[in-house]
Design an enzyme around this catalytic site. Structure first.
Site, PDB file in Angstrom:
ATOM      1  N   SER A   1      34.198  17.850  18.824  1.00 24.42           N
ATOM      2  CA  SER A   1      33.434  17.869  20.068  1.00 24.42           C
ATOM      3  C   SER A   1      31.972  18.185  19.800  1.00 24.42           C
ATOM      4  CB  SER A   1      34.002  18.917  21.032  1.00 24.42           C
ATOM      5  OG  SER A   1      35.360  18.672  21.286  1.00 24.42           O
ATOM      6  N   GLN A   2      31.132  17.740  20.718  1.00 23.16           N
ATOM      7  CA  GLN A   2      29.695  18.013  20.679  1.00 23.16           C
ATOM      8  C   GLN A   2      29.481  19.532  20.757  1.00 23.16           C
ATOM      9  OE1 GLN A   2      28.211  15.597  23.783  1.00 23.16           O
ATOM     10  NE2 GLN A   2      26.123  16.344  23.609  1.00 23.16           N
TER      11      GLN A   2
END
Ligand code: SAH
Length: 231
Positions: free
Chosen positions: A78-79
């Site tokens: 994930s970012q």
């Protein structure tokens, strides 16, 4: 023998955390501040966990940009701003038992462990599970990983103070709600009605068992699937 040495050297380079990496992490923390992350405990954990270690080596240069990246088996890490946002919503304090669904790269799990949580994380993809386990064994963060279907939770280790889901869920997993303590909190990206992403939801299990639900904007996650697999 030569191949073994080359492999070993590559692993060491991969795990190395030098001043440049640390500097890049500080810059990332500054970016996260501008994006509304205010919880100092979360920011300090992001500052501590070497994100480049969780990416394939070709991505080392990019590890500290606020972007999601492929980690193999069709999955993504994930970012950083999403990791920080979910962690901030979760409201973790030292010693809490936290269940994560979707170990993926192991990065989110390490951020939680860096905050002093006892982390239990489930991954359904066999290849990714073993790849991540090898990386986690070389890091100083205490995370217990499990190969399994996150929908079932961990009956043996329940109840949990916090549950974090890092894949897009079609429905609220009731088994996981049952495995939460009273006043427990779940942060879960729930598929939206349009079918083009997820709405971040914080679900609090009140003392009387009722659920309080709060919404926190739109996100895009890989889907939460059923059963162990390699698809
Ligand atoms: N938390 C991860 C992000 C992982 S992406 C990180 O920090 O890198 C979501 C992950 O959830 C994928 O690895 C996917 O295989 C996994 N997943 C999807 N459905 C699942 C399920 N039912 N149980 C466990 N893991 C699941």
């Amino acid at each position: 023998m030569r191949r073994f040495l080359a492999y070993f050297r590559a692993m060491i380079t991969h795990i190395e955390d030098n001043y440049r990496h640390k500097g890049l992490r500080k810059q990332l923390v500054d970016i996260l501040r501008t994006k509304g992350i205010t919880d100092e405990a979360v920011l300090s954990a992001i500052n501590e966990v070497p994100r480049h270690v969780f990416l394939d080596s070709s991505f080392v240069e990019l590890a500290y940009q606020d972007q999601a990246f492929p980690i193999g088996s069709g999955q993504t890490i994930s970012q950083p701003s999403t990791v920080a946002f979910q962690t901030q919503l979760l409201g973790v304090t030292k010693g809490m038992k936290v269940l994560e669904i979707g170990t993926g790269s192991g990065y989110q799990a390490c951020v939680l462990a860096a905050m002093g949580a006892k982390v239990f994380s489930i991954e359904r993809q066999r290849n990714l599970f073993f790849k991540t386990k090898t990386i986690l064994e070389q890091l100083p963060f205490r995370v217990k990983t499990f190969l399994g279907d996150g929908y079932e939770g961990l009956p043996t280790y329940q109840p949990f103070d916090r549950v974090i889901i890092t894949a897009g869920a079609p429905t609220l997993p009731t088994t996981l709600i049952e495995q939460m303590k009273p006043n427990g909190v779940m942060v879960i990206p729930m598929d939206n009605a349009e079918g083009d992403g997820q709405t971040m939801l914080r679900v609090t299990k009140m003392e009387d068992g009722t659920l309080k639900k709060e919404e926190f904007g739109d996100f895009k996650f890989v889907p939460m699937l059923k059963e162990i697999g390699n698809d």
